[in-house]
Design a protein around this motif. Structure first.
Motif: not given
Length: 293
Positions: A104, A107, A130, A133-135, A289-293
Motif C-alpha cells: 500500500r 496514490d 489495497d 493510500l487513503d484518499g 476514491t479510497v477511504g478507510r474507517e
C-alpha cells in the motif's frame, strides 16, 4: 519464448489502442475530472507495454511516477525498451497479478482492458484498492462489448444484417457465466467499486469516434482501416461448419449460430478500405476514491 498469450499480441496492442481516446480527452480527465494537480505515484495492473503510462505521464505533474505490472515477460521487455528512452520515473515488474503482493504505497491504481480477462475481477479490484493510500483513487478503463458492437455505422448496409445484437449479447453473457470473464464489465464497474467501499464513484465514456472517410488522407485511411481490421471488424472466418459448432457449444441454437456466421460473413465481404464507416469503442472509465474507517 514465453507461451503467455499476450506476449504475441504486442503489435495488435500497439495498432489498436489509439482507436479509443483522443489525447485532449485524457487531458480533460486528468485536469478537470480527477483534478490531479500534485505529483502522484501510479501503479498499472496488467500494464502490457505501458500504454497508459505513455499516455498519462506527460499529462501529470512533474515528479509523478509510474509502476507497471504484467505477467508477460516480452511485454515488460518491450515496455523497458520504450521507457528507457524517456525522462519519466518508471518501474516495470514482471509478475502474475493474481499472485503478486503489492504494498500500500500508491496514490492511484489503474488498469486498462484488463479486468475483462480475469476470472475473479472483484478480487483483482480489491487488490488494487489495497495498494492505494487513503484518499487515493482506483481508475479502470474497461470495455462494454455490447455497446461497442452497437456503435458501428455503415453506408449502404443495415446494421442488423452484420451485427446481430441479441445473439451477441447472449454469447457475451454465456461466456461470462461459464468463465467469469466478462466483456461487458465496463458497465458493472461503478457498482463493484461502490460495493467494495469506494467513495465518489463516477464513470465516463471514451470520446473517440473513428471515421473511415473516403475523402481523408490516403496514408491515414490505410492506417485506420488496418487498425479496424486488427480490432476484429470484418475479420477472417474459419470453416463455417467449425464456426457454427463452436457457437453452439457456447450456448447458441443451430439457427442462431448460422445467423451469426452469415452476419459475420456479410461484414467480411462488405467491409473494405473503400467503405464509409464509423466506429465508437465506447470504453467505460470508472473511478472512485479510497477511504478507510
Amino acid at each position: 519464448m514465453s507461451e503467455y498469450y499476450w506476449n504475441s499480441k504486442i503489435e495488435y496492442l500497439r495498432n489498436t489502442r489509439w482507436l479509443y481516446y483522443n489525447d485532449d480527452y485524457l487531458e480533460f480527465l486528468v485536469k478537470n475530472v480527477w483534478k490531479i494537480n500534485a505529483p502522484v505515484n501510479i501503479v498499472d495492473y496488467g500494464c502490457g507495454y505501458g500504454y497508459l503510462g505513455l499516455k498519462l505521464l506527460p499529462l501529470l505533474p512533474d515528479g509523478s511516477t509510474y509502476t507497471g505490472i504484467d505477467k508477460g515477460e516480452d511485454l515488460i521487455k518491450e515496455a523497458r525498451q520504450i521507457f528507457d528512452k524517456l525522462p519519466h520515473s518508471v518501474e516495470l515488474i514482471q509478475g502474475d497479478i493474481e499472485e503478486i503482493q503489492v504494498h500500500r504505497q500508491y496514490d492511484i491504481a489503474l488498469c486498462h482492458a484488463f479486468l475483462l480477462h480475469m476470472k475473479s475481477p472483484r478480487d483483482i479490484l480489491q487488490k488494487m484498492i489495497d495498494s492505494v493510500l487513503d484518499g487515493g483513487r482506483v481508475i479502470c478503463f474497461e470495455p462494454h462489448w455490447i455497446a461497442n458492437t452497437a456503435n458501428y455505422g455503415f453506408d449502404g448496409i443495415q446494421q442488423s444484417e452484420v451485427v446481430r445484437l441479441g445473439i451477441l449479447q447472449k454469447l457475451y453473457e454465456a461466456s461470462a457465466k461459464d468463465s467469469g470473464k466478462d466483456g461487458n464489465i465496463g458497465m458493472r464497474l461503478p457498482i463493484l467499486l461502490s460495493q467494495l467501499g469506494l467513495r465518489n464513484v463516477g464513470c465516463r465514456v471514451s470520446d473517440k469516434v473513428n471515421f473511415l472517410d473516403q475523402n481523408m488522407d490516403a496514408t491515414e485511411k490505410v492506417r485506420l482501416f488496418q487498425s479496424l481490421k486488427e480490432e476484429g471488424i470484418g475479420q477472417e472466418l474459419e470453416d463455417p461448419v467449425k464456426v457454427v459448432e463452436q457457437l453452439v457449444q457456447r450456448g447458441l441454437s443451430v439457427e442462431e449460430a448460422q445467423a451469426q456466421y452469415a452476419a459475420e460473413l456479410k461484414l467480411l465481404q462488405e467491409f473494405d478500405s473503400d467503405s464509409w464507416f464509423t466506429y465508437a469503442p465506447n470504453m467505460k472509465i470508472s473511478y472512485g476514491t479510497v477511504g478507510r474507517e
